[in-house]
Design an enzyme around this catalytic site. Sequence first.
Site, PDB file in Angstrom:
ATOM      1  N   GLU A   7       1.093   3.786   1.898  1.00  0.00           N
ATOM      2  CA  GLU A   7       1.657   4.137   3.198  1.00  0.00           C
ATOM      3  C   GLU A   7       2.849   3.246   3.544  1.00  0.00           C
ATOM      4  OE1 GLU A   7      -2.939   4.386   3.892  1.00  0.00           O
ATOM      5  OE2 GLU A   7      -1.564   3.370   2.522  1.00  0.00           O
TER       6      GLU A   7
ATOM      7  N   CYS B 164      -5.992   1.851   6.174  1.00  0.00           N
ATOM      8  CA  CYS B 164      -6.555   0.569   6.601  1.00  0.00           C
ATOM      9  C   CYS B 164      -5.864   0.105   7.886  1.00  0.00           C
ATOM     10  CB  CYS B 164      -6.375  -0.478   5.496  1.00  0.00           C
ATOM     11  SG  CYS B 164      -4.661  -1.018   5.276  1.00  0.00           S
TER      12      CYS B 164
ATOM     13  N   CYS C 289      -1.982  -0.518   7.540  1.00  0.00           N
ATOM     14  CA  CYS C 289      -1.193   0.708   7.438  1.00  0.00           C
ATOM     15  C   CYS C 289      -1.174   1.473   8.752  1.00  0.00           C
ATOM     16  CB  CYS C 289      -1.725   1.566   6.296  1.00  0.00           C
ATOM     17  SG  CYS C 289      -1.457   0.786   4.679  1.00  0.00           S
TER      18      CYS C 289
ATOM     19  N   HIS D 245       0.858  -1.182   0.000  1.00  0.00           N
ATOM     20  CA  HIS D 245       0.000   0.000   0.000  1.00  0.00           C
ATOM     21  C   HIS D 245       0.896   1.235   0.000  1.00  0.00           C
ATOM     22  CE1 HIS D 245      -3.816  -2.010   1.875  1.00  0.00           C
ATOM     23  NE2 HIS D 245      -3.290  -2.731   0.900  1.00  0.00           N
TER      24      HIS D 245
END
Length: 151
Positions: free
Chosen positions: A57, A85, A88, A55
Amino acid sequence: MATPKDYGFMQRALELAEIAAERGEVPVGAVVVQNGEIIGEGSNRPIGNCDPSAHAEIVALRRAADHAGNYRLPDATLYVTIEPCTMCFGAMIHARISRLVYGATEPRAGVVESQLQLGQAGFFNHRIAVEGGVMAEEGGDLVRDFFQRKR
């Protein structure tokens, strides 16, 4: 409260989100800032990297940690175009991110405001200051447009 610098860093995160969309990834971008300098940035890469953890992040945190030579990033701010999420947010806790600034909420999987409100959970050994809604319309539009084109 968001500052003019916050908008500048979020603008960079939005540029990274657009790059993700061009690669066919969900358009999310993130930057990590420490002492007024971007030390890590990333955009979504799970498809291209064949990595479910890639992701935006996580990519930005990995690059920032490499830059700092330490997995702890005290006094750093993470800017991300969409509400994080669970994975993260957990990575931000472990990295000791001081502040999170995000754009649009993520009604299904966002855990800062939309679902679990993890930023308010008392069981973590670290607290992250949170500022949501910075350039939310722009970040939300990128995601909506991306999925409308996919359909």
